[in-house]
Design an enzyme around this catalytic site. Structure first.
Site, PDB file in Angstrom:
ATOM      1  N   SER A  47      18.956   6.370   4.989  1.00 58.82           N
ATOM      2  CA  SER A  47      18.926   7.553   5.101  1.00 58.82           C
ATOM      3  C   SER A  47      19.631   7.668   5.957  1.00 58.82           C
ATOM      4  O   SER A  47      20.245   8.926   6.228  1.00 58.82           O
ATOM      5  CB  SER A  47      17.316   7.973   5.615  1.00 58.82           C
ATOM      6  OG  SER A  47      17.531   7.180   5.895  1.00 58.82           O
ATOM      7  N   LYS A 115      13.569  -3.972   3.329  1.00 56.81           N
ATOM      8  CA  LYS A 115      12.834  -2.819   2.358  1.00 56.81           C
ATOM      9  C   LYS A 115      13.852  -3.711   0.688  1.00 56.81           C
ATOM     10  O   LYS A 115      15.168  -2.986   1.419  1.00 56.81           O
ATOM     11  CB  LYS A 115      12.970  -1.626   2.516  1.00 56.81           C
ATOM     12  CG  LYS A 115      12.414  -0.580   1.687  1.00 56.81           C
ATOM     13  CD  LYS A 115      12.428   0.585   1.957  1.00 56.81           C
ATOM     14  CE  LYS A 115      12.731   1.579   2.188  1.00 56.81           C
ATOM     15  NZ  LYS A 115      13.827   1.786   1.111  1.00 56.81           N
ATOM     16  N   GLU A 117      14.619  -2.135  -2.741  1.00 60.99           N
ATOM     17  CA  GLU A 117      14.040  -0.633  -3.886  1.00 60.99           C
ATOM     18  C   GLU A 117      14.695  -1.448  -5.322  1.00 60.99           C
ATOM     19  O   GLU A 117      14.916  -1.902  -5.783  1.00 60.99           O
ATOM     20  CB  GLU A 117      15.675   0.365  -4.359  1.00 60.99           C
ATOM     21  CG  GLU A 117      14.953   1.778  -2.675  1.00 60.99           C
ATOM     22  CD  GLU A 117      16.509   2.608  -3.200  1.00 60.99           C
ATOM     23  OE1 GLU A 117      16.878   2.890  -4.146  1.00 60.99           O
ATOM     24  OE2 GLU A 117      16.780   3.302  -1.643  1.00 60.99           O
ATOM     25  N   GLU A 184       6.977   6.908  -3.309  1.00 59.64           N
ATOM     26  CA  GLU A 184       8.299   7.529  -2.779  1.00 59.64           C
ATOM     27  C   GLU A 184       8.048   9.022  -4.241  1.00 59.64           C
ATOM     28  O   GLU A 184       8.640   8.864  -5.108  1.00 59.64           O
ATOM     29  CB  GLU A 184       9.659   7.634  -2.307  1.00 59.64           C
ATOM     30  CG  GLU A 184      10.889   8.182  -2.499  1.00 59.64           C
ATOM     31  CD  GLU A 184      11.507   8.400  -1.657  1.00 59.64           C
ATOM     32  OE1 GLU A 184      11.585   7.476  -0.859  1.00 59.64           O
ATOM     33  OE2 GLU A 184      12.339  10.084  -1.993  1.00 59.64           O
TER      34      GLU A 184
HETATM   35  O1  KIV Z   1      16.270   5.621   3.998  1.00 55.87           O
HETATM   36  C1  KIV Z   1      14.829   5.931   3.940  1.00 55.87           C
HETATM   37  O2  KIV Z   1      14.812   6.455   4.803  1.00 55.87           O
HETATM   38  C2  KIV Z   1      13.867   5.065   3.208  1.00 55.87           C
HETATM   39  C3  KIV Z   1      12.298   5.921   2.898  1.00 55.87           C
HETATM   40  C4  KIV Z   1      12.473   7.411   3.131  1.00 55.87           C
HETATM   41  C5  KIV Z   1      11.034   5.444   2.738  1.00 55.87           C
HETATM   42  O3  KIV Z   1      14.065   4.855   2.134  1.00 55.87           O
END
Ligand code: KIV
Length: 267
Positions: A47, A115, A117, A184
């Site tokens: 993000s 992380k 997806e 999410e």
């Molecule tokens: O990129 C991000 O900040 C995220 C969160 C909103 C979970 O993936």
């Protein structure tokens, strides 16, 4: 407050004991504040493409962007678990490509985990990363790197088929060895069912109160990003307005000669 560093197994063990509090951070100064507030997990989210780099979505974010910001965050954090968000196309081509890029987050970025997806179809990849010593935070539901396929930022799992798929995805991510799972934008009752089904903690964002923890984008929480506020965001401060007010006063005082005064000047 806990002062020893959080690890992926320690975060996993919090399920059923304590709500897990997570936030994004993208730079050293904010990471220090987030860490000092006792946040368990700091996500260097892709993000940052929007909040820090001014893109319309997360798709243009590169590995080099992510490593640069992750390293700054890691320098500011003492106890939180630092999770680097693998950007679009950094883990899609092959498991080998994914291991090398995830390894960069650990070696160059100072992250503790990454992380990824995606649900069931990512099971072999998550398994390979964990087997190779890289803890993985899963992420299912609305996955912003797939907005072109999803047709925009839409709540997921609203119909029977979609809900069934998300339950399967959650089980697969758990089976693959992820230490926790971001849910999410999905109905609260579905997130509650997933949370009750899997043994790893669920971290909700727009997934209701039953999740084992919550995550939000720091700039949304502090009122630093844009005028649009998604339904699931709660703004805890309006720093954007405060910054604007401070800068207007600075400008006015320089122009009027009120700044610098004697206190800010040398004899
Ligand atoms: O990129 C991000 O900040 C995220 C969160 C909103 C979970 O993936």
């Amino acid at each position: 407050m806990n002062t020893s560093p959080w690890t992926a197994p320690k975060i996993k063990a919090l399920k059923g004991k304590e709500k897990i509090v997570c936030l994004t951070a993208y730079d050293y100064a904010m990471a220090r504040l987030v860490d000092a507030a006792g946040i368990h997990l700091v996500l260097v989210g892709d993000s940052l493409g929007m909040t820090m780099l001014g893109y319309e979505n997360t798709l243009p974010v590169t590995m080099d962007d992510m490593i640069h910001h992750t390293a700054a965050v890691a320098r500011g954090v003492k106890t939180a678990l630092v999770v680097g968000d693998m950007p679009f196309l950094s883990y899609h081509a092959s498991i080998e490509q994914a291991i090398l890029n995830a390894g960069r987050f650990i070696q160059e970025g100072g992250a503790n985990a990454v992380k990824i997806e995606g649900g069931a179809f990512r099971e072999p990849l998550i398994h390979a990363l964990v087997q190779n010593g890289i803890p993985v935070l899963g992420h299912i539901g609305l996955t912003p790197q797939s907005i072109e396929v999803m047709g925009g930022y839409k709540v997921q799992g609203r119909n029977h088929e979609g809900a069934k798929q998300l339950l399967e995805d959650a089980r697969a991510v758990e089976e693959a060895g992820a230490f926790a799972l971001v849910l999410e934008a999905m109905p609260s009752d579905l997130a509650a069912e997933i949370t009750a089904t899997v043994k790893i903690p669920t971290i909700g964002i727009g997934a209701g109160p039953a999740c084992d923890g919550q995550v939000l984008v720091l700039h949304d929480v502090l009122g630093l990003y844009g005028d649009f506020k998604p339904k699931f965001v709660k703004r805890y401060a309006d720093l954007g307005a405060q910054v604007a007010q401070a800068l207007a006063q600075y400008r006015q005082e320089v122009q009027s000669g009120a700044f610098p005064g004697p206190e800010q000047s040398y004899e």
